[in-house]
Write an enzyme that holds these catalytic residues in place. Structure first.
Site, mmCIF file in Angstrom:
data_model
loop_
_atom_site.group_PDB
_atom_site.id
_atom_site.type_symbol
_atom_site.label_atom_id
_atom_site.label_comp_id
_atom_site.label_asym_id
_atom_site.label_seq_id
_atom_site.Cartn_x
_atom_site.Cartn_y
_atom_site.Cartn_z
ATOM 1 N N GLU A 138 52.332 15.218 -38.681
ATOM 2 C CA GLU A 138 52.434 15.903 -37.396
ATOM 3 C C GLU A 138 51.478 15.223 -36.420
ATOM 4 O OE1 GLU A 138 51.691 20.364 -35.536
ATOM 5 O OE2 GLU A 138 50.191 19.422 -36.811
ATOM 6 N N ASP B 117 49.406 18.240 -41.567
ATOM 7 C CA ASP B 117 49.076 18.975 -40.355
ATOM 8 C C ASP B 117 48.015 18.251 -39.543
ATOM 9 O OD1 ASP B 117 49.185 21.638 -38.838
ATOM 10 O OD2 ASP B 117 47.047 21.481 -39.289
ATOM 11 N N HIS C 69 57.234 26.584 -36.140
ATOM 12 C CA HIS C 69 56.442 27.814 -36.139
ATOM 13 C C HIS C 69 55.394 27.854 -35.030
ATOM 14 C CE1 HIS C 69 54.006 24.849 -38.162
ATOM 15 N NE2 HIS C 69 52.956 25.623 -38.061
ATOM 16 N N ASP C 70 55.326 26.830 -34.195
ATOM 17 C CA ASP C 70 54.304 26.752 -33.150
ATOM 18 C C ASP C 70 54.847 26.938 -31.738
ATOM 19 O OD1 ASP C 70 51.984 26.422 -34.667
ATOM 20 O OD2 ASP C 70 52.254 24.254 -34.836
ATOM 21 N N ASP D 11 52.698 21.668 -47.018
ATOM 22 C CA ASP D 11 51.739 21.391 -45.956
ATOM 23 C C ASP D 11 50.405 20.981 -46.572
ATOM 24 O OD1 ASP D 11 51.484 21.513 -43.056
ATOM 25 O OD2 ASP D 11 52.707 23.325 -43.159
#
Length: 540
Positions: free
Chosen positions: A270, A201, A331-332, A99
């Site tokens: 993303e 991200d 994970h969100d 990330d």
């Protein structure tokens, strides 16, 4: 296929480091823990691991608030541990993607600590600072995703700074050339260390409108942003000026030029924008920007074959040279078995949803635990860790429920994840789907995942082929995948009942072996698909 980049059609396994495996028994997962599970990850047949942030951080947003881009937070290990992870993953033929959180830092980063001290220090313009309105209010109506104004007052400078996320996550000023170069240098530090790619991200949040114009109101019937319900005022605006600005394109091209100096590396962006599919196409156009992009478009609450068809077809129509990457969990968001599995949450449906994801055109991000069919964990209010959930409780319970530790052994304390109390609780329902139980069950979700993955590796149609939709409704989806002279028909039934699906023409189907799914031999306009099942056959 030998000249095809490794990442096209790849399956990327997302590891959330806090919850993969705890090697030092402090209740929190770490890099040595990931290393200890590399054989398990390799057994899944994935091509790469995306490791969520492990950088030095005060952990206000669990690593997405970085205080040092070039160091490992001590709770996760050391740089030597990370070097070992790369070496041992590569020895198993697995790539490592990390990330990179470029649009903002922690307020504890040395850059921000210097920038906030005065208006004339060397880093005074490295963050977005603005004077208040004459009445002392912020300069415009921009909002933070985590609630409230996106502007926070700093008394040292008597100015506001911008934060699209937590107030402890100030936005970096990408309009400053020195900042852009420094960010590229931070990225290159990890490229030199041998990483194979970057998951970027919130990459459309790098630039803001220089004129600081207020966002227009979004009509109520358009307030459908992924993850932003009507109890979050962020959904009330069209985010025209606070993100996805045109200046971002030039930065992406500079980033791509850097990546091209490290052959074989990849960028995965993303995208969370008002029109994410359009932005995905724009950000991957021309073979000079991002290699791949993904969005939240399939991370919706309701499972619908028609919606999936519409979403994929819309992106396919807009893409030129770009390459999509699809995910149905991360994970969100709540785990897909809780969003899409209904009350029954059938293991057979979990197998079908994994097969669906792994059959779409593009690359795939598969979140840890999806291969086990894990459901969303119920986290009590006093156990919450996620600041998002703490702010919006009880209407929105945050993201902790999808971040709980992996259940490795159903007989051990803390499911074999740690010998200490875990940072989030492990629910009893997860122990019932522990790796130890599924390893020994030939019909388990885990073994179905492995079987399909290893078969998929041998199928150019699924990794690289075109996609053409044949039939879709709320509870089923049918499409073909074609590569060269071969064509596969893939059908997915999301209902517990067998269905006879009417196709768009007559298909002569030949049975296939090895994928662990149903397969048929027929020549018909209709296809019988058992309940919660996948049917894949060769079209002849």
């Amino acid at each position: 296929m030998t000249t095809t980049p490794w990442w096209r059609g790849a399956v990327v396994y997302q590891v959330y480091p806090r919850s993969m495996m705890d090697a030092n028994n402090d209740g929190i997962g770490d890099i040595p823990g990931i290393i200890s599970k590399l054989d398990y990850i390799a057994s899944l047949g994935v091509d790469a691991i995306w490791v969520s942030p492990f950088f030095k951080s005060p952990m206000k947003d669990f690593g997405y608030d970085i205080s040092d881009y070039r160091d490992i937070d001590p709770i996760f290990g050391t740089l030597a541990d990370f070097d070992e992870l790369i070496a041992k993953a590569h020895a198993r033929g697995i790539k490592i993607i990390i990330d990179q959180v470029l649009s903002h830092t922690s307020d504890q980063h040395a850059w921000f600590l210097e920038s906030r001290e005065s208006r004339d220090n060397p880093k005074s313009d490295w963050y977005v600072w603005v004077d208040p309105n004459p009445d002392g209010t912020p300069p415009n109506n921009w909002l933070s995703i985590f609630g409230g104004s996106a502007w926070e007052w700093e008394p040292r400078r008597c100015q506001y700074f911008l934060h699209n996320f937590l107030k402890s996550q100030p936005d970096v000023n990408f309009h400053c050339a020195a900042v852009r170069q420094q960010i590229l240098d931070e990225v290159e530090f990890w490229l030199k260390r041998g990483v194979d790619g970057l998951r970027l991200d919130a990459i459309n949040f790098c630039f803001h409108d220089k004129e600081l114009r207020s966002n227009p109101v979004k009509p109520e019937d358009e307030r459908k942003g992924r993850g932003f319900s009507l109890d979050n005022p962020y959904a009330f605006q069209k985010h025209v000026y606070d993100n996805t600005r045109p200046e971002n394109i030039a930065f992406l091209e500079n980033l791509r030029a850097l990546m091209d100096r490290y052959p074989g590396t990849v960028t995965l962006g993303e995208i969370s924008a008002d029109d994410s599919l359009k932005t995905m196409a724009e950000y991957t156009a021309g073979n000079s920007r991002l290699h791949m992009a993904y969005s939240f478009e399939l991370l919706v609450d309701k499972l619908s074959g028609s919606y999936i068809r519409e979403t994929v077809e819309t992106l396919e129509k807009n893409l030129s040279e770009g390459w999509p990457c699809w995910a149905i969990g991360n994970h969100d968001v709540r785990r897909f078995m809780s969003r899409w599995g209904g009350k029954e949450q059938s293991p057979q449906l979990a197998k079908t949803l994994n097969a669906l994801l792994l059959s779409l055109r593009g690359s795939v991000c598969s979140y840890q635990g999806e291969e086990l069919g894990l459901t969303e964990a119920e986290i009590a209010q006093h156990e919450l860790q996620d600041p998002y959930g703490i702010t919006f409780w009880p209407r929105f319970k945050g993201r902790d429920g999808c971040r709980t530790p992996m259940p490795w052994n159903h007989t051990e304390a803390h499911a074999g994840f740690s010998q200490a109390q875990t940072w989030l609780p492990i629910p009893a329902a997860h122990k019932e789907r522990a790796v130890s139980l599924q390893e020994d069950d030939k019909s388990s979700i885990l073994n179905a995942y492995r079987t399909f993955m290893h078969w998929r590796k041998q199928q150019p149609c699924l990794r690289l082929g075109d996609i053409q939709f044949v039939a879709a409704a709320e509870d089923y989806l049918v499409f073909t995948r074609s590569f060269g002279n071969e064509k596969l028909l893939c059908a997915f039934n999301f209902s517990a009942n067998a269905q006879t699906i009417s196709l768009d023409g007559s298909y002569h189907l030949e049975k296939m072996e090895g994928h662990g799914c149903h397969s048929v031999v027929t020549q018909s306009n209709n296809l019988l698909v058992p309940g919660y099942a996948t049917v894949i056959s060769r079209v002849v």
